[in-house]
Motif scaffolding. Structure first.
Motif, PDB file in Angstrom:
ATOM      1  N   ILE A 193       0.863  -1.174   0.000  1.00 36.60           N
ATOM      2  CA  ILE A 193       0.000   0.000   0.000  1.00 36.60           C
ATOM      3  C   ILE A 193       0.900   1.224   0.000  1.00 36.60           C
ATOM      4  CG2 ILE A 193      -1.996  -1.065   1.123  1.00 36.60           C
ATOM      5  CD1 ILE A 193      -1.091   0.127   3.772  1.00 36.60           C
ATOM      6  N   GLY A 194       0.452   2.289  -0.685  1.00 37.45           N
ATOM      7  CA  GLY A 194       1.273   3.486  -0.776  1.00 37.45           C
ATOM      8  C   GLY A 194       0.428   4.740  -0.684  1.00 37.45           C
ATOM      9  N   THR A 195       1.039   5.820  -0.208  1.00 39.23           N
ATOM     10  CA  THR A 195       0.319   7.078  -0.079  1.00 39.23           C
ATOM     11  C   THR A 195       1.250   8.246  -0.327  1.00 39.23           C
ATOM     12  OG1 THR A 195      -1.195   8.326   1.364  1.00 39.23           O
ATOM     13  CG2 THR A 195       0.716   7.315   2.415  1.00 39.23           C
ATOM     14  N   GLN A 196       0.676   9.337  -0.851  1.00 44.02           N
ATOM     15  CA  GLN A 196       1.469  10.534  -1.118  1.00 44.02           C
ATOM     16  C   GLN A 196       1.557  11.372   0.154  1.00 44.02           C
ATOM     17  OE1 GLN A 196       2.632  10.938  -4.400  1.00 44.02           O
ATOM     18  NE2 GLN A 196       4.007  12.499  -3.556  1.00 44.02           N
ATOM     19  N   ILE A 197       2.792  11.725   0.523  1.00 45.34           N
ATOM     20  CA  ILE A 197       3.025  12.584   1.687  1.00 45.34           C
ATOM     21  C   ILE A 197       3.831  13.786   1.193  1.00 45.34           C
ATOM     22  CG2 ILE A 197       4.013  12.788   3.989  1.00 45.34           C
ATOM     23  CD1 ILE A 197       1.795  10.810   4.005  1.00 45.34           C
ATOM     24  N   GLY A 198       3.160  14.884   0.884  1.00 46.32           N
ATOM     25  CA  GLY A 198       3.867  16.035   0.341  1.00 46.32           C
ATOM     26  C   GLY A 198       4.509  15.710  -0.986  1.00 46.32           C
ATOM     27  N   LYS A 199       5.816  15.969  -1.091  1.00 49.50           N
ATOM     28  CA  LYS A 199       6.541  15.694  -2.329  1.00 49.50           C
ATOM     29  C   LYS A 199       6.967  14.228  -2.444  1.00 49.50           C
ATOM     30  CE  LYS A 199       8.625  20.307  -2.667  1.00 49.50           C
ATOM     31  NZ  LYS A 199       9.938  21.042  -2.737  1.00 49.50           N
ATOM     32  N   ASP A 200       6.794  13.474  -1.383  1.00 50.74           N
ATOM     33  CA  ASP A 200       7.326  12.110  -1.338  1.00 50.74           C
ATOM     34  C   ASP A 200       6.206  11.070  -1.379  1.00 50.74           C
ATOM     35  OD1 ASP A 200       9.716  13.459  -1.011  1.00 50.74           O
ATOM     36  OD2 ASP A 200       9.718  13.219   1.173  1.00 50.74           O
ATOM     37  N   TYR A 201       6.601   9.839  -1.738  1.00 44.87           N
ATOM     38  CA  TYR A 201       5.647   8.731  -1.771  1.00 44.87           C
ATOM     39  C   TYR A 201       6.112   7.674  -0.776  1.00 44.87           C
ATOM     40  CZ  TYR A 201       2.192   5.519  -3.756  1.00 44.87           C
ATOM     41  OH  TYR A 201       1.102   4.691  -3.933  1.00 44.87           O
ATOM     42  N   VAL A 202       5.224   7.310   0.145  1.00 42.71           N
ATOM     43  CA  VAL A 202       5.540   6.300   1.159  1.00 42.71           C
ATOM     44  C   VAL A 202       4.875   4.986   0.759  1.00 42.71           C
ATOM     45  CG1 VAL A 202       5.239   5.613   3.561  1.00 42.71           C
ATOM     46  CG2 VAL A 202       5.836   7.980   3.005  1.00 42.71           C
ATOM     47  N   LEU A 203       5.681   3.939   0.706  1.00 39.94           N
ATOM     48  CA  LEU A 203       5.190   2.624   0.277  1.00 39.94           C
ATOM     49  C   LEU A 203       5.514   1.580   1.335  1.00 39.94           C
ATOM     50  CD1 LEU A 203       3.939   1.095  -2.218  1.00 39.94           C
ATOM     51  CD2 LEU A 203       6.299   0.568  -2.886  1.00 39.94           C
ATOM     52  N   LEU A 204       4.500   0.843   1.754  1.00 37.23           N
ATOM     53  CA  LEU A 204       4.686  -0.306   2.646  1.00 37.23           C
ATOM     54  C   LEU A 204       4.497  -1.552   1.792  1.00 37.23           C
ATOM     55  CD1 LEU A 204       2.458   0.808   5.697  1.00 37.23           C
ATOM     56  CD2 LEU A 204       4.788   1.513   5.133  1.00 37.23           C
ATOM     57  N   TYR A 205       5.556  -2.327   1.622  1.00 37.62           N
ATOM     58  CA  TYR A 205       5.434  -3.499   0.756  1.00 37.62           C
ATOM     59  C   TYR A 205       6.238  -4.670   1.322  1.00 37.62           C
ATOM     60  CZ  TYR A 205      10.052  -2.234  -1.247  1.00 37.62           C
ATOM     61  OH  TYR A 205      11.379  -1.943  -1.435  1.00 37.62           O
ATOM     62  N   GLY A 206       5.684  -5.878   1.144  1.00 39.23           N
ATOM     63  CA  GLY A 206       6.375  -7.057   1.664  1.00 39.23           C
ATOM     64  C   GLY A 206       5.516  -8.288   1.590  1.00 39.23           C
TER      65      GLY A 206
END
Length: 214
Positions: A176-189
């Motif tokens: 799952i991933g989400t946009q945080i400001g200019k960055d993209y946070v991805l939790l994957y595994g």
């Protein structure tokens, strides 16, 4: 009266000097052969005994635990390098950090790998912050997989990625991933959707700070 040379039954006559010498030589050979065999058996027994002592008697102990990774300290270094706020995930209870590092070339990525602390539990998850990236970056680490939908977790919208063949994607099966400001946070595994959502909830305070530029 001196006794004469004894008659050998098999020959029906007395042995000649050459026959006597040959008989004694053969007896000596047979004796030496039997001694060599016995020595070989004895040597094997000793060897087995020595190996047994090494295997069973020498204390081997247990391997030392891997050094604990200070995610906060590493994150501080990444923050200084990138000159911007970074995600500082507090390792949840019953989890451990397997690695924490800044990776990537075209897109720098702050990547923390978490796994269950209990040896009996399986699974892992990357907590990745891709700098100056959006959802289009995610397929680069998910073998080309595009999002299949979204899910709301604690009021935040996350893109959902389901990988059809984990064997071809380093055992990654869900993300799952989400946009945080200019960055993209991805939790994957290799965690279930519920477990991954639970981790997202644990990270919610940090994600909020990151979105506020803190």
């Amino acid at each position: 009266m001196s006794k004469g040379t004894p008659i050998v039954a098999e020959l029906g006559r007395a042995e000649t000097a050459d026959e006597t010498a040959a008989r004694k030589a053969e007896s000596s050979r047979v004796y030496r052969s039997s001694q060599t065999f016995r020595h070989l058996i004895a040597a094997l027994i000793v060897t087995v005994a020595v190996v047994a002592v090494i295997v069973f008697a020498v204390p081997r102990g247990t391997p030392p635990d891997a050094p604990k990774i200070d995610v906060t300290a590493v994150a501080a270094g990444v923050k200084e390098t990138m000159q911007r706020p970074v995600l500082v995930p507090e390792v949840p209870d019953k989890w451990r950090a397997n690695s924490a590092q800044l990776t990537g070339t075209d897109v720098p990525v702050w990547d923390v790998v978490l796994a269950p602390a209990a040896e009996s539990e399986r699974g892992f998850v990357h907590v990745a912050q891709a700098f100056d990236a959006d959802v289009r970056w995610a397929p680069q680490v998910l073998t080309g997989t595009a999002p299949t939908g979204t899910v709301s977790i604690d009021g935040r919208t996350w893109d959902v990625f389901t990988l059809a063949d984990p064997g071809k994607s380093a055992n990654v099966s869900y993300a799952i991933g989400t946009q945080i400001g200019k960055d993209y946070v991805l939790l994957y595994g290799a965690l279930s959707p519920d477990a991954t959502a639970g981790l997202a909830t644990e990270l919610a305070p940090q994600l909020q700070k990151l979105s506020e530029g803190r």
